[in-house]
Design an enzyme around this catalytic site. Sequence first.
Site, PDB file in Angstrom:
ATOM      1  N   ARG A  99      36.771  34.304  28.565  1.00 58.12           N
ATOM      2  CA  ARG A  99      35.562  35.132  28.657  1.00 58.12           C
ATOM      3  C   ARG A  99      34.582  34.800  27.529  1.00 58.12           C
ATOM      4  NH1 ARG A  99      34.661  40.953  27.062  1.00 58.12           N
ATOM      5  NH2 ARG A  99      32.754  41.581  28.154  1.00 58.12           N
ATOM      6  N   HIS A 103      30.842  33.585  28.216  1.00 64.45           N
ATOM      7  CA  HIS A 103      29.687  34.360  27.786  1.00 64.45           C
ATOM      8  C   HIS A 103      28.812  33.620  26.783  1.00 64.45           C
ATOM      9  CE1 HIS A 103      30.423  38.671  29.299  1.00 64.45           C
ATOM     10  NE2 HIS A 103      31.155  37.832  30.020  1.00 64.45           N
ATOM     11  N   TRP A 248      42.086  42.333  38.201  1.00 65.93           N
ATOM     12  CA  TRP A 248      41.702  41.923  39.547  1.00 65.93           C
ATOM     13  C   TRP A 248      42.911  41.467  40.376  1.00 65.93           C
ATOM     14  CZ3 TRP A 248      38.662  40.882  35.280  1.00 65.93           C
ATOM     15  CH2 TRP A 248      37.305  41.227  35.345  1.00 65.93           C
TER      16      TRP A 248
END
Length: 351
Positions: A99, A103, A248
């Site tokens: 991540r 990002h 998820w």
Amino acid sequence: MASFARTVPKLSFRPLIAVSLAAAGAYAYNENNGPTPTPKPKNSGKLLASSTLLATNVREASADIKPFEEYQKIYNDIAEKLREEDDRDDGSYGPVLVRLAWHCSGTYDQNDPSQNKGGSYAGTMRFQEEQNDPENAGLKVAQDFLEPFKTKYSNLSYGDLWTLGGVCAIQELSGPKIKWRPGRKDLGLDAVPPYHRLPDASQETGEYVRSVFNGRLGFTDQEMVCLIGVGHALGRCHVDASGYDGPWTFSPTMVTNDFFKLLLDEDWKIRDWDGKKQYTDSSTKSLMMLPTDMVLKKDSKFRKYVELYAKDEEKCMSDFADVFSRLLERGIKFPNSTKPMVFKTLEEQGL
């Protein structure tokens, strides 16, 4: 926090690579094209303009880099720390490293020729101003995890460190080989990109998703589906960071195509809770999908790629390897002398 419907075993950080050798051999690095050939689109003029912006709105990477062996050593150091430190969610810091790499790269805007164009080049998330972007909440833990390697390898830029950390995490979590190049340079506070460049998970239209992934980042529909789906196969959301909650998939520390399968196969309902609007699976009520995730299922142009990747994991991983590598390089022009590097996992080195 949402609990798993089944127990996720503590994973060894010597996983087997999920992609076959044939798929890895077939993977071809291409700076300008998507992962698979497609017919010439009706809006080819717009795509050509986007391609021109991507090629010209760039910063020059340094040609003064170390030999490959030096970067393999850094990769190994990161991978060994991932193996040894398992006190993060589900037993791995890997997802949050991915991540961070995503990002720090995803702030690039091909339409912004200024010093604030964003992308991984400048390493500006080390400044509080960029850390305070609401979409970056919770990423300080990933920066802190990697900071000892910045101290140890002082000539390594933050942009190179954070993107290499993401590459390492993907490969060590059973993902495909990601080609990577060094040469990013740390820039000052005046290079921090503006807020609202990163995707807003609360949005519910294909128009919005395309405005970010195509309008700013220059990716096709297929590439955005691949980036979102494989990226969201990893990790989980935290209420105290994003306002969303839960994983998820049932294997959030493994790089898989499970996101696509679950998105299609499960019956997703709006979760009844006090938090932000999100979806939960009807069968176990332990998984989640974001509003932007549901767009991939509802938008017919996106859905065909969701169906493709749900059926064909080998292609999914091959395409992801290509598009994730290019995400890390948005807004950067590397000299011809800097060739893409492919690192061996700890498993492959017998470590």
